[in-house]
Scaffold this motif. Structure first.
Motif, PDB file in Angstrom:
ATOM      1  N   LEU A 110       2.088 -11.592   1.428  1.00 14.39           N
ATOM      2  CA  LEU A 110       2.871 -12.397   2.359  1.00 14.39           C
ATOM      3  C   LEU A 110       1.955 -13.056   3.378  1.00 14.39           C
ATOM      4  O   LEU A 110       0.944 -12.499   3.789  1.00 14.39           O
ATOM      5  CB  LEU A 110       3.894 -11.513   3.083  1.00 14.39           C
ATOM      6  CG  LEU A 110       4.989 -10.890   2.215  1.00 14.39           C
ATOM      7  CD1 LEU A 110       5.883  -9.998   3.075  1.00 14.39           C
ATOM      8  CD2 LEU A 110       5.822 -11.958   1.531  1.00 14.39           C
ATOM      9  N   THR A 170       0.366  -1.011  -4.173  1.00 12.41           N
ATOM     10  CA  THR A 170       1.229  -0.624  -5.286  1.00 12.41           C
ATOM     11  C   THR A 170       1.606   0.842  -5.156  1.00 12.41           C
ATOM     12  O   THR A 170       0.806   1.663  -4.695  1.00 12.41           O
ATOM     13  CB  THR A 170       0.530  -0.849  -6.633  1.00 12.41           C
ATOM     14  OG1 THR A 170      -0.676  -0.065  -6.666  1.00 12.41           O
ATOM     15  CG2 THR A 170       0.181  -2.318  -6.827  1.00 12.41           C
ATOM     16  N   TYR A 230      -4.292  -9.424  -7.014  1.00 11.85           N
ATOM     17  CA  TYR A 230      -3.995  -9.339  -5.582  1.00 11.85           C
ATOM     18  C   TYR A 230      -4.481  -7.983  -5.046  1.00 11.85           C
ATOM     19  O   TYR A 230      -3.725  -7.008  -4.975  1.00 11.85           O
ATOM     20  CB  TYR A 230      -2.492  -9.468  -5.319  1.00 11.85           C
ATOM     21  CG  TYR A 230      -1.891 -10.756  -5.848  1.00 11.85           C
ATOM     22  CD1 TYR A 230      -2.303 -11.993  -5.357  1.00 11.85           C
ATOM     23  CD2 TYR A 230      -0.922 -10.729  -6.845  1.00 11.85           C
ATOM     24  CE1 TYR A 230      -1.759 -13.165  -5.841  1.00 11.85           C
ATOM     25  CE2 TYR A 230      -0.359 -11.890  -7.334  1.00 11.85           C
ATOM     26  CZ  TYR A 230      -0.795 -13.110  -6.837  1.00 11.85           C
ATOM     27  OH  TYR A 230      -0.254 -14.276  -7.310  1.00 11.85           O
ATOM     28  N   ASP A 287       6.786 -14.888   7.005  1.00 14.68           N
ATOM     29  CA  ASP A 287       7.251 -13.794   6.152  1.00 14.68           C
ATOM     30  C   ASP A 287       6.520 -12.494   6.494  1.00 14.68           C
ATOM     31  O   ASP A 287       7.120 -11.426   6.572  1.00 14.68           O
ATOM     32  CB  ASP A 287       7.034 -14.147   4.680  1.00 14.68           C
ATOM     33  CG  ASP A 287       7.933 -15.290   4.239  1.00 14.68           C
ATOM     34  OD1 ASP A 287       9.006 -15.456   4.865  1.00 14.68           O
ATOM     35  OD2 ASP A 287       7.569 -16.007   3.296  1.00 14.68           O
ATOM     36  N   ARG A 288       5.229 -12.611   6.710  1.00 16.51           N
ATOM     37  CA  ARG A 288       4.442 -11.419   7.048  1.00 16.51           C
ATOM     38  C   ARG A 288       4.814 -10.903   8.442  1.00 16.51           C
ATOM     39  O   ARG A 288       4.917  -9.688   8.653  1.00 16.51           O
ATOM     40  CB  ARG A 288       2.955 -11.764   6.985  1.00 16.51           C
ATOM     41  CG  ARG A 288       2.070 -10.571   7.270  1.00 16.51           C
ATOM     42  CD  ARG A 288       0.604 -10.925   7.061  1.00 16.51           C
ATOM     43  NE  ARG A 288      -0.183  -9.723   7.184  1.00 16.51           N
ATOM     44  CZ  ARG A 288      -0.316  -8.810   6.229  1.00 16.51           C
ATOM     45  NH1 ARG A 288       0.301  -8.987   5.074  1.00 16.51           N
ATOM     46  NH2 ARG A 288      -1.025  -7.722   6.410  1.00 16.51           N
ATOM     47  N   LEU A 315      -2.423  -6.270  -2.177  1.00 14.32           N
ATOM     48  CA  LEU A 315      -1.034  -5.919  -2.445  1.00 14.32           C
ATOM     49  C   LEU A 315      -0.971  -4.433  -2.804  1.00 14.32           C
ATOM     50  O   LEU A 315      -1.509  -4.004  -3.826  1.00 14.32           O
ATOM     51  CB  LEU A 315      -0.469  -6.764  -3.589  1.00 14.32           C
ATOM     52  CG  LEU A 315       0.995  -6.518  -3.963  1.00 14.32           C
ATOM     53  CD1 LEU A 315       1.920  -6.892  -2.809  1.00 14.32           C
ATOM     54  CD2 LEU A 315       1.360  -7.308  -5.217  1.00 14.32           C
ATOM     55  N   THR A 321      -0.074  -6.051   2.016  1.00 13.92           N
ATOM     56  CA  THR A 321       1.345  -6.346   1.802  1.00 13.92           C
ATOM     57  C   THR A 321       1.955  -5.181   1.020  1.00 13.92           C
ATOM     58  O   THR A 321       1.361  -4.687   0.069  1.00 13.92           O
ATOM     59  CB  THR A 321       1.524  -7.660   1.022  1.00 13.92           C
ATOM     60  OG1 THR A 321       0.976  -8.738   1.787  1.00 13.92           O
ATOM     61  CG2 THR A 321       3.002  -7.928   0.761  1.00 13.92           C
ATOM     62  N   GLN A 346       7.923  -8.788   8.259  1.00 21.63           N
ATOM     63  CA  GLN A 346       7.699  -7.435   7.768  1.00 21.63           C
ATOM     64  C   GLN A 346       7.153  -6.523   8.868  1.00 21.63           C
ATOM     65  O   GLN A 346       7.513  -5.343   8.956  1.00 21.63           O
ATOM     66  CB  GLN A 346       6.707  -7.475   6.592  1.00 21.63           C
ATOM     67  CG  GLN A 346       7.240  -8.149   5.343  1.00 21.63           C
ATOM     68  CD  GLN A 346       8.270  -7.288   4.649  1.00 21.63           C
ATOM     69  OE1 GLN A 346       8.027  -6.124   4.356  1.00 21.63           O
ATOM     70  NE2 GLN A 346       9.432  -7.859   4.399  1.00 21.63           N
ATOM     71  N   PRO A 353       5.159  -3.081  -1.049  1.00 20.41           N
ATOM     72  CA  PRO A 353       6.294  -3.289  -1.949  1.00 20.41           C
ATOM     73  C   PRO A 353       7.587  -3.374  -1.133  1.00 20.41           C
ATOM     74  O   PRO A 353       7.648  -2.872  -0.001  1.00 20.41           O
ATOM     75  CB  PRO A 353       6.270  -2.054  -2.849  1.00 20.41           C
ATOM     76  CG  PRO A 353       4.883  -1.534  -2.751  1.00 20.41           C
ATOM     77  CD  PRO A 353       4.441  -1.850  -1.365  1.00 20.41           C
ATOM     78  N   GLU A 381       7.385  -6.417  -2.403  1.00 18.27           N
ATOM     79  CA  GLU A 381       6.811  -7.749  -2.604  1.00 18.27           C
ATOM     80  C   GLU A 381       5.888  -7.753  -3.819  1.00 18.27           C
ATOM     81  O   GLU A 381       5.166  -6.786  -4.078  1.00 18.27           O
ATOM     82  CB  GLU A 381       6.035  -8.183  -1.359  1.00 18.27           C
ATOM     83  CG  GLU A 381       6.846  -8.162  -0.065  1.00 18.27           C
ATOM     84  CD  GLU A 381       8.052  -9.063  -0.128  1.00 18.27           C
ATOM     85  OE1 GLU A 381       7.985 -10.085  -0.849  1.00 18.27           O
ATOM     86  OE2 GLU A 381       9.063  -8.767   0.537  1.00 18.27           O
ATOM     87  N   LYS A 382       5.888  -8.857  -4.555  1.00 22.68           N
ATOM     88  CA  LYS A 382       5.046  -9.015  -5.744  1.00 22.68           C
ATOM     89  C   LYS A 382       3.809  -9.852  -5.465  1.00 22.68           C
ATOM     90  O   LYS A 382       2.860  -9.871  -6.268  1.00 22.68           O
ATOM     91  CB  LYS A 382       5.853  -9.666  -6.874  1.00 22.68           C
ATOM     92  CG  LYS A 382       7.112  -8.890  -7.268  1.00 22.68           C
ATOM     93  CD  LYS A 382       6.766  -7.485  -7.734  1.00 22.68           C
ATOM     94  CE  LYS A 382       8.023  -6.729  -8.163  1.00 22.68           C
ATOM     95  NZ  LYS A 382       7.713  -5.337  -8.559  1.00 22.68           N
ATOM     96  N   ARG A 383       3.829 -10.568  -4.339  1.00 21.09           N
ATOM     97  CA  ARG A 383       2.681 -11.390  -3.925  1.00 21.09           C
ATOM     98  C   ARG A 383       2.400 -11.127  -2.449  1.00 21.09           C
ATOM     99  O   ARG A 383       3.302 -10.777  -1.693  1.00 21.09           O
ATOM    100  CB  ARG A 383       2.964 -12.879  -4.139  1.00 21.09           C
ATOM    101  CG  ARG A 383       3.130 -13.284  -5.603  1.00 21.09           C
ATOM    102  CD  ARG A 383       3.580 -14.736  -5.691  1.00 21.09           C
ATOM    103  NE  ARG A 383       3.700 -15.174  -7.067  1.00 21.09           N
ATOM    104  CZ  ARG A 383       2.719 -15.719  -7.776  1.00 21.09           C
ATOM    105  NH1 ARG A 383       1.530 -15.916  -7.199  1.00 21.09           N
ATOM    106  NH2 ARG A 383       2.904 -16.081  -9.026  1.00 21.09           N
TER     107      ARG A 383
END
Length: 283
Positions: free
Chosen positions: A240, A174, A169, A244-245, A172, A232, A248, A234, A236-238
């Motif tokens: 969005l 990190t 991803y 959902d997005r 995503l 996206t 946020q 954290p 979150e692991k995937r």
């Protein structure tokens, strides 16, 4: 006038007190001006003044003259009252002057605070526009370099292998750094560097202008990553998508405006404290 062990007898008290007041005025005039001077003030014969001063009995004419003198403010009692009135008037004028000065200072302070808030809003708007422009230019450069580097199917060399993506991803974000972060995140990389620094140094709870300014900047960076770069964040692991997005983005935008409003409020209070304390109060 008769008295008892409890004081002046109730019968005729008012009349006796008025008589004493008139006699006190007559005696005061005699002490200050003599019999003739007192007679001139009262417009009666000086021999009458001498007789009354000795006997204490007031004729109707003398009583009227003394009452007229009281009404005209003659005597030390009237003078003391006039002095008290003058002092009171001076105090009122002084207080009025102080109040006017305070009102002027307050208006000046409010004007200065409004100017500061207006400048803060303009700076924030310019920062947003600059950030959006920088991120848009970075994204355009990434798209252009990707299209230029893409090879056509007919030009692919035999046996060439497509390089697999290094990360499942890439959109995503990190918190932990990796060797290929700059390559994977592309144009979002400078913002991610700043975001990681803020997340590691900015406490979740705090107060004061410095804390609010740092929180405001963190929210600006997060909104840019979400809205401009489609990232996206954290925990979150995937990545969005959809509602959902949107959720946020919505709560961060609301938090940003609340933080900016609170920061402007504290700026205004700080200016007011400095003005009201004549510059003696500082952070």
């Amino acid at each position: 006038m008769r008295t008892t062990e409890h004081g002046i007898e109730s019968s005729g008290d008012v009349e006796d007190l008025h008589h004493l007041r008139l006699m006190a005025l007559l005696q005061e005039l005699v002490r200050e001006k003599g019999y003739k001077g007192a007679a001139r003030v009262l417009e009666i014969d000086h021999r009458t003044v001498a007789e009354i001063a000795g006997t204490g009995r007031l004729s109707r004419r003398v009583r009227e003259a003394l009452e007229r003198a009281l009404q005209e403010g003659i005597g030390s009692a009237a003078d003391r009252q006039r002095e008290r009135n003058d002092r009171l008037e001076q105090r009122v004028e002084k207080l009025e002057g102080v109040r006017e000065e305070q009102v002027k200072e307050m208006r000046a302070a409010i004007g200065a605070v409004e100017d500061a808030v207006r400048a803060l809003r303009e700076d924030t708007a310019r920062a947003f526009r600059r950030l959006e422009g920088e991120t848009a230019q970075a994204q355009a450069r990434i798209n252009g370099s990707t299209q230029g580097a893409a090879a056509e199917p007919g030009n692919a060399s035999p046996g060439a292998k497509t390089r697999p993506p290094r990360r499942e991803y890439p959109d995503l974000v990190t918190l932990e750094p990796a060797d290929d972060d700059e390559e994977v995140f592309g144009g979002a990389w400078p913002l991610i560097v700043e975001w990681r620094t803020l997340k590691n140094t900015h406490p979740n709870k705090g107060k004061g202008l410095a804390w609010l300014a740092e929180k405001e900047r963190l929210l600006v960076v997060e909104l840019a990553l979400l809205e401009t770069h489609g990232m996206t964040l954290p925990p979150e692991k995937r990545p969005l998508r959809g509602f959902d997005r949107d959720g946020q983005t919505t709560w961060r935008r609301k938090a940003f405006f609340n933080t900016r409003r609170e920061r402007a409020k504290q700026e205004r209070l700080r200016w007011l404290r400095r003005v009201l304390t004549l510059g003696l109060w500082w952070d």
